[in-house]
Design a protein around this motif. Structure first.
Motif, short mmCIF file in Angstrom:
data_model
loop_
_atom_site.label_atom_id
_atom_site.label_comp_id
_atom_site.label_asym_id
_atom_site.label_seq_id
_atom_site.Cartn_x
_atom_site.Cartn_y
_atom_site.Cartn_z
N LEU A 120 0.83 -1.21 0.00
CA LEU A 120 0.00 0.00 0.00
C LEU A 120 0.87 1.26 0.00
O LEU A 120 0.58 2.22 -0.69
N SER A 131 2.35 1.81 -3.41
CA SER A 131 1.37 2.19 -4.44
C SER A 131 1.05 3.68 -4.38
O SER A 131 0.56 4.26 -5.33
N GLU A 132 1.36 4.33 -3.25
CA GLU A 132 1.10 5.78 -3.17
C GLU A 132 2.13 6.60 -3.90
O GLU A 132 2.07 7.82 -3.93
N ASP A 187 -2.18 5.61 -10.04
CA ASP A 187 -2.71 4.54 -9.18
C ASP A 187 -3.62 5.12 -8.11
O ASP A 187 -4.68 4.57 -7.80
N LYS A 188 -3.19 6.24 -7.52
CA LYS A 188 -4.02 6.86 -6.48
C LYS A 188 -5.38 7.27 -7.05
O LYS A 188 -6.41 7.03 -6.44
N ASN A 236 -7.54 4.20 -7.77
CA ASN A 236 -8.03 3.60 -6.53
C ASN A 236 -9.15 4.42 -5.91
O ASN A 236 -10.13 3.88 -5.42
N TYR A 248 -12.87 2.85 -5.16
CA TYR A 248 -13.47 2.78 -3.82
C TYR A 248 -14.72 3.66 -3.71
O TYR A 248 -15.64 3.33 -2.98
N LEU A 308 -10.17 3.65 0.84
CA LEU A 308 -8.78 3.46 0.43
C LEU A 308 -7.83 3.74 1.60
O LEU A 308 -6.83 3.06 1.77
N GLU A 368 -8.02 0.75 4.24
CA GLU A 368 -7.87 -0.61 3.76
C GLU A 368 -6.94 -1.40 4.66
O GLU A 368 -7.22 -2.54 5.04
#
Lengths: 414, 423
Positions: free
Chosen positions: A349, A352-353, A358-359, A362, A366, A375, A378
């Motif tokens: 996680l 991925s930031e 991607d942010k 996501n 959500y 998000l 999670e």
């Protein structure tokens, strides 16, 4: 932590804004709440074909890609069984170009016959390249209809067969657009080096005038619980035998989803995972084996995919897989092993930031599930999973009468 | 009413900011380059080693050594290494490429003290147990069997082979090459390639002093010296230009055509990048427009001018319907010919220039991508002024210069042409 603001336009378009001034870029992501699951069973592959057509010109703008490239932007899109997602990244200074392009194709497409004809061909070539002309490429075309009896997950996003794509008509394209492509069925995320106030103005200007359209109410057949084992054997021109074992599992919004996701990590995440360690390395029964789940919104698939070594019989391979699953059902996973998969998740996680796109994707996903802020919570869902819960869920998932197995075997010439 | 017909005002990209590396050095002279940026409490640490001692009789030595680095050391089994890496949520990657072999750790900073010592263990004490080697050989042979059923894989292999022969850039692994791997050779290669003198460290992420301090304390006194020879290749020119492999059941054919070319060190390289983009380097390229968007022959077609330390090559690749393979080749030839005879229209050239600037800006997303840009320079002996030249070229190159480049580098008749599938 991905901070965001949220507002809804009068026509129903939901907008999320994520300011990030560490980048000179901006991203505009639009998720349309339509996927292959919403297709007519006689016209499968349509949501994906339609995605291609979204690049074939809109009512006021003959070419979508060209003006975007001209301001230094790039775009792409993907279709899944659940959603269709379009995204643009471009220099933040030129954000308005993205608004101009995206709003025009939400307003209306050009519905060009030429574009339909060409994209039918392109998608057919995609079908061939990814599903037909590859060893094991057609496995999900075969497996989905075995796993699902009722739910439209029984076909793949590419479609059941080439003819469904070849037969697509411009009237079908128009009807699909009317039904699914309007502000009420979309979620937009704008992120990057931008300001909330500017984004609000741009939204009102470009998307505000678009008629709200009709809200699509999804009413899909529920997949009944499986009570009998299903298996099928096919022989094909492939070099190695393969086994695909599928167990149905709850959708991503379910309270037990995190526990089940961790089960797939225990089995298959990293080189210390059980399937790799026990079956590839120690017992050397497989050259390759993995477990994963699809993260679907409706009843999903927990998959074990394995290639037994050449001297290993299918029965032996099968037994070894079951032994690993049984062990999760009878023994508690150790505290240390559970901490391991949770640490890994926390790390995934965090990494991925690092990606703005991607942010944005996501956040949109959500929000579709109910609240983009999920998000940011999670990790908590995963961290609170207990050893008991892992065992309970393994017992829910892994029983022989709930298994669907495809034996994809190498044709022998003798 | 708003004007939906015409694009809103836009700006050209004037400035691209690179986060330049800071150079440090460990006591044993290993250079450490640092990109310190980002909000996330994590780092990526790459240990990069040049490929050495190329021996065409043992073509898989370097790649096998690299892949097996996490399979056990004199103190820890492969299982123990994996357990610890995974326990701390870290990712450990080995990568074998044409010029370098690397070992990369992705870790949260809070676990660095537990994860980085494992990399030291791997880099200094790997011992390639026979049992793991047997397992590796078996699994790789199985994977190779599957790959050999893929037309694009076959085409790529053949293409590399015809361009670069039995050098590291061109060799094609056979099952028998795996069987020939010997533990003692791996141990020897490991000692020769993975040593301080052949090592570069690149750190990206949130890099505090503690990261550098830990690197120094773990690797600063690493001492080992074995003689090694950096790879140097002689490329023979292949006279045969056309290769066709018939695959009776193919419904698509894989096409891979191209020619040896210049690399990043050459002054023409930035201009050739612009030319390549026009032809097949982006979604709106001429090849995509013609062969996918107009004719619908393929799901995708692209071209690239790849840079290798000792060579470079220009390549066009696609998978197309078996019945339109010849037609595709004709269209490719046509597009290349147009680049050689007709000036690129202003509007298209301006579009490509803007696109490339946006693409450069967008490729600098985070600390990792800034570090990747540095790698493109460092291993070619270039400095950041390369990107100044690159940007100047993009902004200023003329249609006439592109036409000259096309005539100089895109000699279609001399292209090597590999087709796997049906013709």
């Amino acid at each position: 932590m991905v901070r965001f603001e949220r507002f809804t336009l009068e026509n129903g378009l939901r907008v999320l804004v994520h300011e990030d001034d560490t980048t000179p870029m901006a991203v505009l992501n639009i998720l349309y709440d339509v996927g292959a699951r919403d297709e007519n069973p006689a016209q499968t592959g349509f949501a994906h074909l339609f995605e291609h057509l979204m690049f074939g010109g809109s009512v006021n703008i003959p070419s979508y890609d060209e003006p975007l490239q001209r301001v230094g932007g790039e775009n792409n899109a993907f279709t899944s069984n659940d959603i269709t997602n379009y995204y643009i990244t471009l220099p933040a200074d030129n954000l308005e170009t993205a608004f101009w392009l995206e709003s025009d194709r939400m307003l209306s497409l050009a519905f060009s016959e030429k574009s339909l004809e060409v994209q039918r061909n392109v998608v057919c070539e995609e079908f061939k390249q990814r599903y037909l002309n590859q060893p094991y490429g057609d496995v999900w075309l075969k497996l989905r209809p075995l796993v699902y009896q009722k739910h439209p997950y029984r076909w793949a996003t590419i479609g059941k067969e080439l003819s469904h794509i070849e037969d697509a008509k411009i009237e079908d394209v128009k009807a699909f657009f009317k039904k699914h492509y309007n502000p009420q069925n979309a979620i937009m995320v704008v992120g990057g080096n931008i300001k909330l106030a500017d984004v609000k103005k741009l939204c009102e200007k470009w998307f505000g005038p678009i008629p709200s359209g009709e809200k699509y109410h999804r009413n899909l057949p529920v997949e009944p619980a499986q009570t009998e084992a299903i298996s099928e054997t096919i022989y094909a021109d492939v070099p190695l035998n393969a086994i695909y074992k599928v167990f149905k599992m709850p959708g991503k919004g379910d309270e037990n989803y995190a526990a089940i996701d961790l089960i797939s990590d225990i089995l298959s995440q990293g080189k210390s995972s059980r399937l790799y360690r026990n079956l590839v390395k120690d017992q050397q029964l497989f050259s390759d084996i993995k477990a994963y789940n699809y993260g679907s919104l409706d009843t999903g698939m927990f998959v074990i995919e394995a290639k037994p070594n050449e001297n290993v019989s299918i029965a032996t391979a099968e037994e070894a897989i079951w032994k690993e699953l049984e062990s999760l059902k009878t023994d508690f996973v150790s505290e240390e092993e559970l901490t391991k998969v949770k640490n890994k998740l926390e790390s995934v996680l965090e990494f991925s930031e690092m990606s703005l796109l991607d942010k944005a994707m996501n956040l949109a996903f959500y929000e579709l599930m109910g609240d983009a802020d999920m998000l940011n919570h999670e990790a908590e869902l995963y961290l609170k999973v207990s050893q008991q819960q892992i065992r309970e869920q393994a017992n829910e998932l892994f029983s022989s009468e709930k298994a669907t197995t495809l034996y994809y075997l190498a044709q022998t010439n003798d | 009413m708003i004007d939906r017909k015409n694009p809103p005002a836009s700006k050209a990209i004037e400035k691209v900011d690179f986060i330049k590396v800071k150079k440090h050095q460990l006591s044993n002279h290993i250079p450490v380059f640092v990109v310190n940026a980002g909000e996330q409490e994590l780092v990526r640490i790459e240990f990069i080693f040049g490929n050495v001692n190329w021996d065409a009789a043992k073509p898989l030595l370097a790649s096998a050594t690299n892949t097996m680095l996490n399979d056990g050391t004199s103190n820890l089994s492969g299982a123990q290494i994996a357990a610890q890496i995974d326990y701390y949520g870290a990712f450990f990657q080995t990568e074998y490429a044409y010029d370098h072999s690397s070992v990369t750790l992705f870790t949260l900073n809070k676990h660095l003290q537990s994860t980085l010592p494992l990399v030291k263990e791997i880099l200094t004490a790997s011992n390639f147990p026979q049992k793991e080697l047997d397992n590796f050989i078996n699994n790789q042979k199985q994977k190779l069997k599957v790959s050999l059923e893929k037309n694009d894989f076959l085409a790529k292999r053949k293409f590399n082979e015809v361009l670069f022969g039995d050098t590291l850039y061109g060799y094609t692994a056979e099952e028998t090459d795996f069987d020939a791997l010997q533990q003692e050779d791996l141990v020897k290669y490991f000692a020769q390639a993975y040593q301080p003198k052949n090592c570069t460290i690149l750190v990206a992420g949130k890099v505090g002093d503690d990261v550098l301090y830990t690197l120094e304390s773990l690797f600063g006194s690493w001492n080992s010296e074995y003689p090694f020879t950096p790879n140097a290749f002689d490329f023979k020119i292949n006279e045969e230009k056309l290769y066709f492999k018939d695959r009776p059941n193919a419904i698509q054919s894989a096409i891979r055509i191209g020619i040896p070319s210049i690399n990043r060190k050459h002054p023409d390289f930035p201009g050739l990048q612009v030319l390549n983009t026009l032809l097949g380097g982006y979604f709106g390229s001429r090849l995509m427009n013609n062969i996918r968007e107009d004719k619908g022959y393929t799901y995708g077609i692209g071209s690239a001018n790849a840079s290798l330390q000792q060579s470079g090559y220009f390549v066009i690749a696609s998978e197309v319907g078996a019945d339109v393979c010849d037609a595709t080749l004709t269209e490719i030839a046509k597009e290349i010919n147009i680049l050689k005879t007709d000036l690129v229209p202003d509007e298209e050239l301006q579009l490509v220039k803007n696109y490339l600037m946006g693409s450069l800006l967008g490729s600098l997303e985070n600390a990792f991508s800034h570090a990747d840009k540095f790698k493109n320079l460092y291993f070619y002996g270039l400095d950041y002024d390369y990107y100044d030249r690159y940007i100047t070229t993009i902004k200023n190159i003329s249609a006439a210069e592109l036409l000259n480049l096309a005539n100089k580098y895109l000699d279609f008749d001399n292209f090597y042409k590999v087709i796997v599938g049906k013709k």
